[in-house]
Every structure is written in C-alpha cells, then in structure tokens.
Write a protein that holds these residues in place. Structure first.
Motif, PDB file in Angstrom:
ATOM      1  N   SER A   4       0.806  -1.221   0.000  1.00  0.00           N
ATOM      2  CA  SER A   4       0.000   0.000   0.000  1.00  0.00           C
ATOM      3  C   SER A   4       0.833   1.262   0.000  1.00  0.00           C
ATOM      4  O   SER A   4       0.306   2.352  -0.287  1.00  0.00           O
ATOM      5  N   THR A  44      -2.818  -3.505   6.429  1.00  0.00           N
ATOM      6  CA  THR A  44      -3.418  -2.276   5.912  1.00  0.00           C
ATOM      7  C   THR A  44      -3.827  -1.310   7.015  1.00  0.00           C
ATOM      8  O   THR A  44      -4.197  -0.172   6.735  1.00  0.00           O
ATOM      9  N   SER A 103      -9.365   5.757  -8.195  1.00  0.00           N
ATOM     10  CA  SER A 103      -9.799   4.373  -8.026  1.00  0.00           C
ATOM     11  C   SER A 103      -9.140   3.785  -6.785  1.00  0.00           C
ATOM     12  O   SER A 103      -7.910   3.752  -6.686  1.00  0.00           O
ATOM     13  N   THR A 104      -9.954   3.347  -5.840  1.00  0.00           N
ATOM     14  CA  THR A 104      -9.432   2.763  -4.601  1.00  0.00           C
ATOM     15  C   THR A 104     -10.159   1.463  -4.284  1.00  0.00           C
ATOM     16  O   THR A 104     -11.218   1.175  -4.847  1.00  0.00           O
ATOM     17  N   PHE A 105      -9.575   0.692  -3.390  1.00  0.00           N
ATOM     18  CA  PHE A 105     -10.245  -0.525  -2.932  1.00  0.00           C
ATOM     19  C   PHE A 105      -9.812  -0.801  -1.498  1.00  0.00           C
ATOM     20  O   PHE A 105      -8.859  -0.194  -0.993  1.00  0.00           O
ATOM     21  N   GLN A 106     -10.507  -1.702  -0.828  1.00  0.00           N
ATOM     22  CA  GLN A 106     -10.213  -2.024   0.567  1.00  0.00           C
ATOM     23  C   GLN A 106      -9.995  -3.522   0.707  1.00  0.00           C
ATOM     24  O   GLN A 106     -10.930  -4.282   0.936  1.00  0.00           O
ATOM     25  N   PRO A 107      -8.735  -3.965   0.601  1.00  0.00           N
ATOM     26  CA  PRO A 107      -8.464  -5.393   0.624  1.00  0.00           C
ATOM     27  C   PRO A 107      -8.448  -5.996   2.026  1.00  0.00           C
ATOM     28  O   PRO A 107      -8.503  -7.215   2.186  1.00  0.00           O
ATOM     29  N   ARG A 134      -8.218   2.210   3.057  1.00  0.00           N
ATOM     30  CA  ARG A 134      -8.384   1.951   1.638  1.00  0.00           C
ATOM     31  C   ARG A 134      -7.061   2.199   0.936  1.00  0.00           C
ATOM     32  O   ARG A 134      -6.233   2.995   1.383  1.00  0.00           O
ATOM     33  N   ASP A 157      -5.838   1.982  -6.095  1.00  0.00           N
ATOM     34  CA  ASP A 157      -5.757   0.876  -7.054  1.00  0.00           C
ATOM     35  C   ASP A 157      -4.803   1.282  -8.172  1.00  0.00           C
ATOM     36  O   ASP A 157      -5.171   2.033  -9.072  1.00  0.00           O
ATOM     37  N   ARG A 158      -3.591   0.760  -8.112  1.00  0.00           N
ATOM     38  CA  ARG A 158      -2.568   1.119  -9.093  1.00  0.00           C
ATOM     39  C   ARG A 158      -2.533   0.159 -10.273  1.00  0.00           C
ATOM     40  O   ARG A 158      -1.667   0.288 -11.139  1.00  0.00           O
ATOM     41  N   SER A 159      -3.424  -0.807 -10.310  1.00  0.00           N
ATOM     42  CA  SER A 159      -3.440  -1.737 -11.429  1.00  0.00           C
ATOM     43  C   SER A 159      -3.871  -1.002 -12.696  1.00  0.00           C
ATOM     44  O   SER A 159      -4.586  -0.002 -12.643  1.00  0.00           O
ATOM     45  N   HIS A 186      -5.913  -0.256 -15.898  1.00  0.00           N
ATOM     46  CA  HIS A 186      -7.245  -0.494 -16.461  1.00  0.00           C
ATOM     47  C   HIS A 186      -7.272   0.111 -17.863  1.00  0.00           C
ATOM     48  O   HIS A 186      -7.047   1.298 -18.043  1.00  0.00           O
TER      49      HIS A 186
END
Length: 296
Positions: free
Chosen positions: A49, A78, A279-283, A288, A291-293, A295
């Motif tokens: 993160s 996290t 763009s974010t996510f909570q794994p 949070r 999201d560095r992937s 797209h």
C-alpha cells in the motif's frame, strides 16, 4: 462440410527442401524511448500500500522504471505497522551505489528513514550525485513503538540538518507539519507557515498537501525561492487513504527527472496523482488503498 479459408499465414514450398518455410515478418518494430530511471529509497511495505512496492508500480504506470534501495522492512498490514527491521547503513549505501554506478539514474526519491545513520548515508549519496533532483516525502520518523520519542526526534533533526539543504522538493502533509510545529520540532516563523520553516532549513521547494483554507476545502501549496507561491484547490477525500501523498511525490520525481521546471512538474504531477487516486479498494480491515493496477 463448410470450407476453411487459410489466409493468416502464407506457406511456401521449396522443392529443394523437405519442409515448409514460413516467411518472416519484415516490418520494423516500433522503437519506444527508454523509461525514466528513478532511484527510490525507503522501507518495504509487505501490504503493497505504500513506500517501495507502491512507488515501483506507480512509477511504471507513469512511464518510469523504479530502482529500489531497501532501508527497512516492515511487519505491516493495511491498518498499522507492527514492527520495523532497519537495514544497516553499510547495506543501504552498498545498494544505492551499486545501482548509481551501473545505470543512468535521473532522479532520487526518499521516503521515511528510521535512523540517523541512514540519514547520513543518504546525505552523502545526495552530495555525491548533486546533479540529480532529490525529492523527500516526509512522514513520521517512526510509526511504531519500537523506539522512544527521543530517537525519533534525533532522526527528524538529522533530516532537517543534513537532507533539507540538498532537497529540490519536500512533500509533506500540512497536518504533520502543524503537529511538529506544536511540539516545538519546527521553529516559529513570524507571519509564516510551518512549510516556510522547512525552507529556512535549506529546502528549495516545499509542497504542503491538504492545507485548509476554508471548512471542507483545502489546497496544495507550493512555496519556493524568492517567495514564489503556487496553490491548487484540493477536496478532502471521503475516506482516508493509505499513503495518499505517495503517488504525488512519485509523479513529481518523474517530472523533475524529465527536466521540467518545479511549478510545471508539480502541476503535472497533481493531475496524474489525482487520476491514480480516483480508483481505490479495501483489501483488508484497515485503510483503503489506491488501485494502481492498469485499467484499459
């Protein structure tokens, strides 16, 4: 039966040979410029993160190639850092010089450092490679209870004394600088902000993120030589993100490595960082994460 049309590959038969030959594609491959090389010094965050793992992905996303020097290894999820294993100064120095002597590094970015020896190593490296832009992303010197407050204050004092005079850009949250000022770690500047105290230590430019200007609204404030000041409006995110300044500091380092002047480099970096942070996510159960992937 339906007919099958073979038109993807043309096969040629040579009577003098007992096998089929497939013609080679003679079209020239497109030549792309080499990616910008940036040297990152910081701890390894196993959650991905923040710090080295996150910077490497961000750098690649923005067209750069990350070289990494591990200054410490976290035990972390996290939500929080549970422990830190700091690398020896000799090991930090060996990692950095091995890379710097091999490749054409174009800028250096440093994250949190946990010992005065690590600060001294980076200060010497920065002095030896003074032609390279140096970006410091300031954070809490120690984010775990593995050492006492006096150690953390000594590290911070070493950063102020040895690194700020060599820094082209310092990136820090307004709240963090205000906290240091209230604790007496930053001197009071008459009619000035805590960021100006960093300038008095010798930093060329200081980018203060999340500076409040009115309820519910803030700005990113860039201050530099000859009282130069630039600001960009900023809305606080609805949820707190892990390492929210990381993409910004990384993007600014890349822009400086490409030769842009400071105000333009920071403005470009702000736009790119905002796009990434959209763009974010909570794994996990903590903060949070951006999201560095990629797209498409």
């Amino acid at each position: 039966m339906g007919s099958i049309l073979l038109n993807a590959i043309a096969f040629h038969f040579d009577p003098g040979q007992s096998f089929l030959t497939i013609p080679q594609n003679r079209s020239k491959s497109v030549q792309h410029p080499d990616p910008t090389l940036v040297l990152f010094l910081g701890p390894f965050d196993p959650s991905g993160s923040s710090n080295l793992p996150a910077d490497a992905v961000t750098c690649a996303r923005l067209g750069g190639h990350a070289l990494s020097v591990v200054t410490a290894v976290h035990v972390q999820d996290t939500a929080s850092i549970e422990d830190i294993c700091a690398m020896t100064p000799e090991f930090i120095d060996d990692q950095a010089r091995c890379l710097l002597e091999d490749m054409n590094v174009q800028a250096i970015k440093a994250g949190p450092l946990y010992s005065t020896d690590a600060v001294r190593v980076l200060a010497q490296i920065a002095a030896d490679y003074s032609q390279l832009p140096l970006v410091l992303q300031l954070g809490t010197p120690l984010e775990t209870g593995s050492a006492d407050d006096s150690d953390a204050e000594e590290v911070l004092a070493a950063v102020f004394e040895l690194l700020l005079p060599q820094a082209d850009l310092v990136v820090a949250e307004h709240g963090l600088l205000a906290h240091w000022h209230n604790d007496g770690l930053l001197p009071t500047i008459e009619n000035g902000t805590p960021a100006l105290a960093l300038r008095q230590f010798g930093a060329q430019w200081v980018l203060t993120t999340g500076t409040p200007i009115r309820p519910g609204q803030g700005a990113h404030l860039l201050q530099g030589p000859e009282q130069a000041t630039f600001n960009w409006l900023w809305q606080p995110p609805s949820t707190r993100l892990s390492d929210s300044d990381g993409p910004l500091a990384c993007a600014a380092t890349l822009e400086l490595a490409r030769g842009l002047p400071m105000p333009q480099a920071v403005e470009n970096a702000l736009k790119k960082a905002a796009h990434l942070a959209a763009s974010t996510f909570q794994p996990g159960m903590g903060y949070r994460i951006i999201d560095r992937s990629i797209h498409e």
